[in-house]
Scaffold this active site. Structure first.
Site, PDB file in Angstrom:
ATOM      1  N   ASP A 183       0.780  -1.215  -0.033  1.00 30.07           N
ATOM      2  CA  ASP A 183      -0.166  -0.205   0.050  1.00 30.07           C
ATOM      3  C   ASP A 183       0.663   1.192   0.008  1.00 30.07           C
ATOM      4  O   ASP A 183       0.437   2.357  -0.038  1.00 30.07           O
ATOM      5  CB  ASP A 183      -1.044  -0.121   1.196  1.00 30.07           C
ATOM      6  CG  ASP A 183      -0.296  -0.022   2.427  1.00 30.07           C
ATOM      7  OD1 ASP A 183       0.794  -0.070   2.461  1.00 30.07           O
ATOM      8  OD2 ASP A 183      -1.189  -0.010   3.450  1.00 30.07           O
ATOM      9  N   GLU A 189       9.847  -4.369   9.625  1.00 30.00           N
ATOM     10  CA  GLU A 189      10.059  -3.189   8.985  1.00 30.00           C
ATOM     11  C   GLU A 189      10.934  -2.134  10.015  1.00 30.00           C
ATOM     12  O   GLU A 189      10.323  -1.928  11.205  1.00 30.00           O
ATOM     13  CB  GLU A 189       8.675  -2.566   8.308  1.00 30.00           C
ATOM     14  CG  GLU A 189       9.234  -1.051   8.040  1.00 30.00           C
ATOM     15  CD  GLU A 189       8.199  -0.621   7.071  1.00 30.00           C
ATOM     16  OE1 GLU A 189       7.215  -0.865   6.448  1.00 30.00           O
ATOM     17  OE2 GLU A 189       8.427   0.825   6.622  1.00 30.00           O
ATOM     18  N   LYS A 235      -1.085  -9.452   2.751  1.00 29.13           N
ATOM     19  CA  LYS A 235      -0.267  -9.057   4.022  1.00 29.13           C
ATOM     20  C   LYS A 235      -1.308  -8.021   4.784  1.00 29.13           C
ATOM     21  O   LYS A 235      -1.885  -7.134   4.322  1.00 29.13           O
ATOM     22  CB  LYS A 235       0.786  -8.221   3.502  1.00 29.13           C
ATOM     23  CG  LYS A 235       1.858  -7.835   4.631  1.00 29.13           C
ATOM     24  CD  LYS A 235       3.209  -7.475   4.241  1.00 29.13           C
ATOM     25  CE  LYS A 235       3.372  -5.959   3.505  1.00 29.13           C
ATOM     26  NZ  LYS A 235       2.996  -4.776   4.300  1.00 29.13           N
TER      27      LYS A 235
END
Ligand code: KIV
Length: 257
Positions: free
Chosen positions: A46, A179, A114
């Site tokens: 996204d 991340e 995800k």
């Protein structure tokens, strides 16, 4: 779509302990470039909202955007496994919402979905997996809700992060994105999990690495410092377009026959 020939989430799961590249993709031509380069796991992130649609965060991205771009990436590839992001506000409220949104992405051709969150998203992961849809988890910095949290500051709380990693694995995720997680913490999580970790800004010891395509190719001005640029395509495109504009103004293109 020819789903039989596509790499499956189960096959990705067996890559635990191997190093493999993952790249984001948002459209057919660049997805084809990535596949031709030997990258067989593509993420329709996204991050689309920022690098393609011009928003300043991922929050405004709608399910319909993800469906459209997932379809394009699937049509541009033959073998790659396509992971599609569940956008913000499509999965948080209920298991039913999460399954419905995941089904829309699978209908568009995604091999898996995800979603963001560790312990707090474990029940959603389990519900989606129970509906027969493979899930890649995402812990560490969570861009969809970073504004309500500590922003984009690196995460280093080993206990909390390990708890998140264990929770998503137990819920049935086949892989997990880390991340901006401290490199030593990422190495510890990678060693302790049975599923592959996919790092972004999380050091060299994850099983896989992922980069945002537009960062890697020099197409996005605000790339994070950890994102190595492998090309300067924005500069090349501007030069090519200047040449075109100059030739039209000078009357040298098109050539008179
Ligand atoms: O949206 C995205 O591109 C992602 C990657 C940063 C992992 O989630």
């Amino acid at each position: 779509m020819n789903s039989e020939r596509r790499l499956t989430s189960a096959a990705i799961r067996t890559r635990k302990g191997e190093r493999f590249p993952v790249m984001t993709a948002y459209d057919a031509p660049f997805a084809r470039c990535a596949e031709d380069a030997g990258i067989d796991v593509l993420l329709v992130g996204d991050s689309l909202g920022m690098v393609v649609l011009g928003y300043s965060s991922t929050a405004p991205v709608e399910l319909v955007d993800m469906v459209r771009h997932t379809g394009a990436v699937v049509r541009g590839t033959r073998r790659a496994h396509v992971i599609a992001d569940l956008p913000f506000a499509t999965y948080e409220a209920s298991d039913a919402d999460a399954v419905r949104a995941s089904l829309a992405l699978v209908k568009a051709g995604a091999g898996s979905v995800k979603l963001e969150g560790g312990v707090r998203s474990a029940a959603r992961i389990a519900a989606i997996v129970s509906a027969g849809i493979p899930v890649c988890a995402h812990i560490g910095v969570l861009p969809q809700t970073a504004a309500n949290d500590a922003g984009f500051r690196r995460k280093s709380d080993a206990e909390a992060l390990s708890g998140d990693a264990r929770a998503v694995e137990a819920a049935g995720a086949f892989a997990v994105v880390l991340e901006m997680v401290d490199a030593a913490v990422s190495a510890g999580i990678t060693a302790s999990l049975g599923i592959p970790t996919i790092g972004i800004g999380s050091g060299p010891d994850c099983d896989a690495q992922v980069l945002v395509l537009h960062d890697a190719l020099g197409l996005y001005a605000d790339a994070p410092p950890f994102a190595k640029r492998y090309a300067e395509l924005a500069a090349s495109a501007t030069e090519a377009l200047k040449t075109y504009a100059g030739e039209v103004r000078a009357g040298t293109f098109p050539v008179r026959s």
